[in-house]
Design a protein around this motif. Structure first.
Motif, short mmCIF file in Angstrom:
data_model
loop_
_atom_site.label_atom_id
_atom_site.label_comp_id
_atom_site.label_asym_id
_atom_site.label_seq_id
_atom_site.Cartn_x
_atom_site.Cartn_y
_atom_site.Cartn_z
N VAL A 1 -19.03 18.60 -4.99
CA VAL A 1 -17.80 17.87 -4.71
C VAL A 1 -17.27 17.79 -3.34
O VAL A 1 -17.26 16.96 -2.61
N ALA A 2 -17.42 18.97 -2.52
CA ALA A 2 -17.12 18.83 -1.34
C ALA A 2 -17.98 18.55 -0.31
O ALA A 2 -17.90 17.81 0.70
N ARG B 1 -13.20 13.26 -2.40
CA ARG B 1 -11.93 12.59 -3.25
C ARG B 1 -12.27 12.17 -4.67
O ARG B 1 -11.96 11.28 -5.45
N PHE B 2 -13.45 13.01 -5.06
CA PHE B 2 -13.90 12.84 -6.45
C PHE B 2 -12.96 12.78 -7.61
O PHE B 2 -12.82 11.44 -8.66
N TYR B 3 -12.08 13.68 -7.63
CA TYR B 3 -11.09 13.63 -8.65
C TYR B 3 -9.80 12.77 -8.46
O TYR B 3 -8.92 12.67 -9.26
N ALA C 1 -10.81 21.69 1.89
CA ALA C 1 -10.28 20.99 0.61
C ALA C 1 -9.36 22.04 -0.10
O ALA C 1 -8.71 21.81 -1.11
N GLY C 2 -9.27 23.27 0.36
CA GLY C 2 -8.71 24.41 -0.38
C GLY C 2 -9.10 24.89 -1.68
O GLY C 2 -8.49 25.57 -2.43
N THR C 3 -10.59 24.63 -1.64
CA THR C 3 -11.25 25.36 -2.97
C THR C 3 -11.60 26.76 -2.82
O THR C 3 -12.09 27.44 -3.78
#
Length: 681
Positions: free
Chosen positions: A93-94, A99-101, A255-257
């Protein structure tokens, strides 16, 4: 509907700008959007909801765990999202769609950003495809139900393709959850070096399952998607792969993941690359030292003949290479190992002569081993071959197996009502009723002789004539029942007459007096299956190389072709050649008496076969639970004699293979025949 069309219109305006269509009036774009909205909701391809991408097929030995080989056009196996490490999900995703979600299939901010960026640079450099749009593109590109032209359209850089991709993506987001979209994407995307989908990528790059990927590994794999062949660390640039890994780790941190500490630890981790690829097809089969490729080849030929996997051979091959089957075969690696070892004890790998050996289970037809003193492959070495030397096919018809065909004459006689004690004073040479203009004829008549008159001549019954392999007794027996009955019996027990010349003779066999002496071509697999019919009380089962396909048992093809009492009588006589005693104590000498010592007090039966001038030497042995056959020959030159000196070694090799196949478990002996079959009325 108005909101939906307006949103789509906005998207199309941005896309138009991105692909050079900004001169199109907004009204026209909105009308186009309305038309697309109505049409695409109704026409969303079913494959986008359930992608049918090519999957590799795995073929296992009979334990269901030992891999023989895989077949694939694309190395891919779909896995559930729960089987993919969470860090891998976050990394992709990153890397591809931060902005996938948040978006609904198309990222308006991303498209706008791309338009601005490309306007500044003067060329289309900034990508704006979301994971969902990429999924649409990949599914259509991979869909086997589409024509090649339709699949090519899925990647064309045209306005039509982009518009269709956008609408499909928006509609797909309405039909599937984000988790479903992410799972489908990870399973279909290409990661380079021939790895399609995350399962293949994790296995090929790091030698692990997707569930075991750590952060450093996941970030590197996610980073290669943009340029999979160039950035893949196995087939491409390792340094660039690390650069891309850093980009993904930075994106995940932003992204903070992940935390800064996790970022730094992953960036510093020393990675070890596997580079392991799956074998593809039979030449790449494992178990090369034991010749598993020969069994694999037989399996593939069997598959090509099964209508349930496709209407044509081409469709079946396509299904095997793209269908994602899990197949458990009947190959027993331990038995195969012994068979290969025993064959190579008789002839080395580089010997021009061969000893192919087949092992079959009575009552099921399951093929446990197909071995020969060759390496399955296409290399230049003389030991390499892909010819089906054990099972036949592709112009390989087999080899004459001599007196093993006396079994068919005995069965025909028993079926005609002649008992085992049918006696005949067998001469050293028998002048028959059949005309013969070949060498060695007797005034124009066929007149075979016994190989060892001093030991074979005299009054014989089926018991001791079979034990001592008395030619003149069995040719006389064939005269009594007629060659047509003997030929028909051989056909019933699976002898294929695959040689065109043999097939022609079989059409009019009334004067085929030499048939009982095994002059036609057959294979060890056919011969083992025929004798397995006798072991199974007269039930013939077509040779079968597969137990299950995707967990479903494959039905055996069996038919009662003999009266059980006929089969039991023949089995009783077949105790004589191997040095055991019949139920009625009538055995008196055998041509393979060393076999009895290998089995102790457990029942075994069999028959040797020597062709004219000892061009081939054969032994077929069986118990109530197993059958094995081997034919020593020169496959390249049928006139090249193997010689009588090899007979004992062939018998021992096949018998030891049979002994390994039955194992150490006890089994019931052969049921004795009735007194009627033994002595008549």
């Amino acid at each position: 509907m108005v909101v939906r069309v307006a949103r789509l219109g906005g998207l199309l305006v941005l896309v138009g700008a991105l692909i050079g269509l900004s001169a199109i009036p907004v009204g026209a774009v909105l009308r186009t959007g309305a038309q697309w909205s109505r049409r695409q909701r109704a026409e969303l391809p079913a494959q986008l909801l359930n992608p049918s991408s090519a999957q590799l097929t795995r073929v296992y030995a009979n334990d269901g765990k030992t891999l023989i080989t895989t077949f694939y056009d694309e190395d891919r196996q779909d896995v559930a999202l729960t089987q993919i490490a969470p860090v891998m999900q976050k990394a992709i995703v990153a890397a591809e769609d931060t902005r996938f979600y948040e978006h609904g299939g198309v990222d308006l901010k991303g498209v706008a950003r791309a338009v601005v960026s490309d306007a500044r640079s003067g060329s289309a450099e900034q990508g704006a495809s979301t994971l969902t749009m990429q999924l649409v593109r990949n599914v259509l590109k991979e869909d086997p139900s589409l024509t090649p032209a339709e699949r090519a359209q899925a990647t064309q850089d045209t306005a039509g393709r982009k518009l269709r991709e956008i609408e499909y993506a928006v509609e797909l987001e309405n039909r599937l959850t984000k988790q479903q979209i992410l799972r489908n994407y990870l399973n279909i995307v290409y990661f380079g070096d021939g790895a399609y989908g995350i399962e293949a990528a994790a296995r090929r790059i790091f030698g692990v399952t997707p569930a075991r990927l750590d952060l450093a590994q996941a970030a590197l794999i996610a980073g290669v998607v943009q340029s999979p062949d160039a950035d893949n660390p196995i087939s491409g640039d390792k340094a660039q792969a690390k650069v891309r890994q850093g980009y993904v780790l930075d994106a995940m941190l932003k992204a903070g993941t992940i935390t800064q500490a996790q970022h730094d630890k992953a960036a510093a981790e020393k990675l070890t690359y596997s580079g392991a690829t799956q074998p593809n097809g039979c030449v790449g089969a494992t178990g090369q030292a034991d010749g598993w490729g020969f069994f694999c080849d037989y399996f593939e030929r069997w598959w090509d003949g099964q209508a349930q996997f496709g209407a044509t051979k081409a469709e079946r091959e396509n299904a095997l290479r793209r269908g994602g089957y899990n197949i458990v075969t009947t190959l027993d690696p331990d038995v195969q190992k012994v068979a290969a070892k025993q064959s190579r004890k008789v002839y080395g790998l580089d010997n021009k002569k061969t000893l192919p050996i087949a092992v079959v289970q009575p009552g099921t037809g399951q093929v446990l081993a197909l071995a020969v003193n060759r390496t399955y492959g296409t290399g230049k070495s003389g030991s390499n071959t892909v010819n089906p030397l054990i099972s036949g096919g592709s112009g390989i018809n087999g080899y004459p197996s001599g007196s093993t065909f006396k079994m068919f004459t005995m069965l025909a006689a028993l079926e005609a009502g002649m008992p085992l004690n049918s006696g005949y004073d067998s001469p050293a040479k028998l002048v028959t009723e059949w005309s013969d203009d070949g060498p060695g004829n007797c005034d124009g008549k066929y007149c075979p002789g016994n190989d060892n008159p001093a030991w074979m001549d005299g009054y014989r019954t089926m018991w001791d004539a079979f034990g001592r392999s008395v030619n003149t007794y069995f040719v006389h027996l064939e005269e009594q029942v007629g060659p047509a009955a003997v030929v028909a019996m051989a056909k019933r027990l699976g002898i294929s007459f695959s040689s065109p010349s043999d097939a022609k003779l079989a059409e009019s066999p009334d004067s085929w007096g030499s048939f009982t002496l095994g002059v036609i071509d057959t294979t060890p697999l056919e011969l083992a299956s025929a004798y397995a019919t006798v072991a199974a009380d007269g039930t013939y089962c077509a040779p079968l190389p597969v137990e299950t396909v995707n967990g479903a048992a494959v039905g055996k093809s069996c038919k009662q072709v003999l009266d059980p009492e006929v089969a039991r009588a023949a089995a009783d006589a077949a105790r004589c050649p191997v040095g055991q005693q019949s139920a009625y104590g009538k055995c008196d000498g055998g041509t393979a008496e060393q076999v009895a010592g290998l089995f102790g007090d457990r029942a075994v039966a069999g028959k040797t076969g020597s062709t004219e001038d000892n061009r081939t030497e054969t032994f077929v042995g069986f118990t109530p639970t197993m059958a094995a056959a081997g034919i020593a020959n020169d496959p390249a030159d049928p006139s090249d004699r193997v010689g009588s000196g090899v007979e004992s070694r062939v018998v021992t090799a096949v018998a030891r293979t049979l002994r390994a196949a039955v194992g150490d478990e006890r089994y019931d002996g052969f049921p004795p025949p009735s007194t009627v079959r033994a002595y008549g009325d």
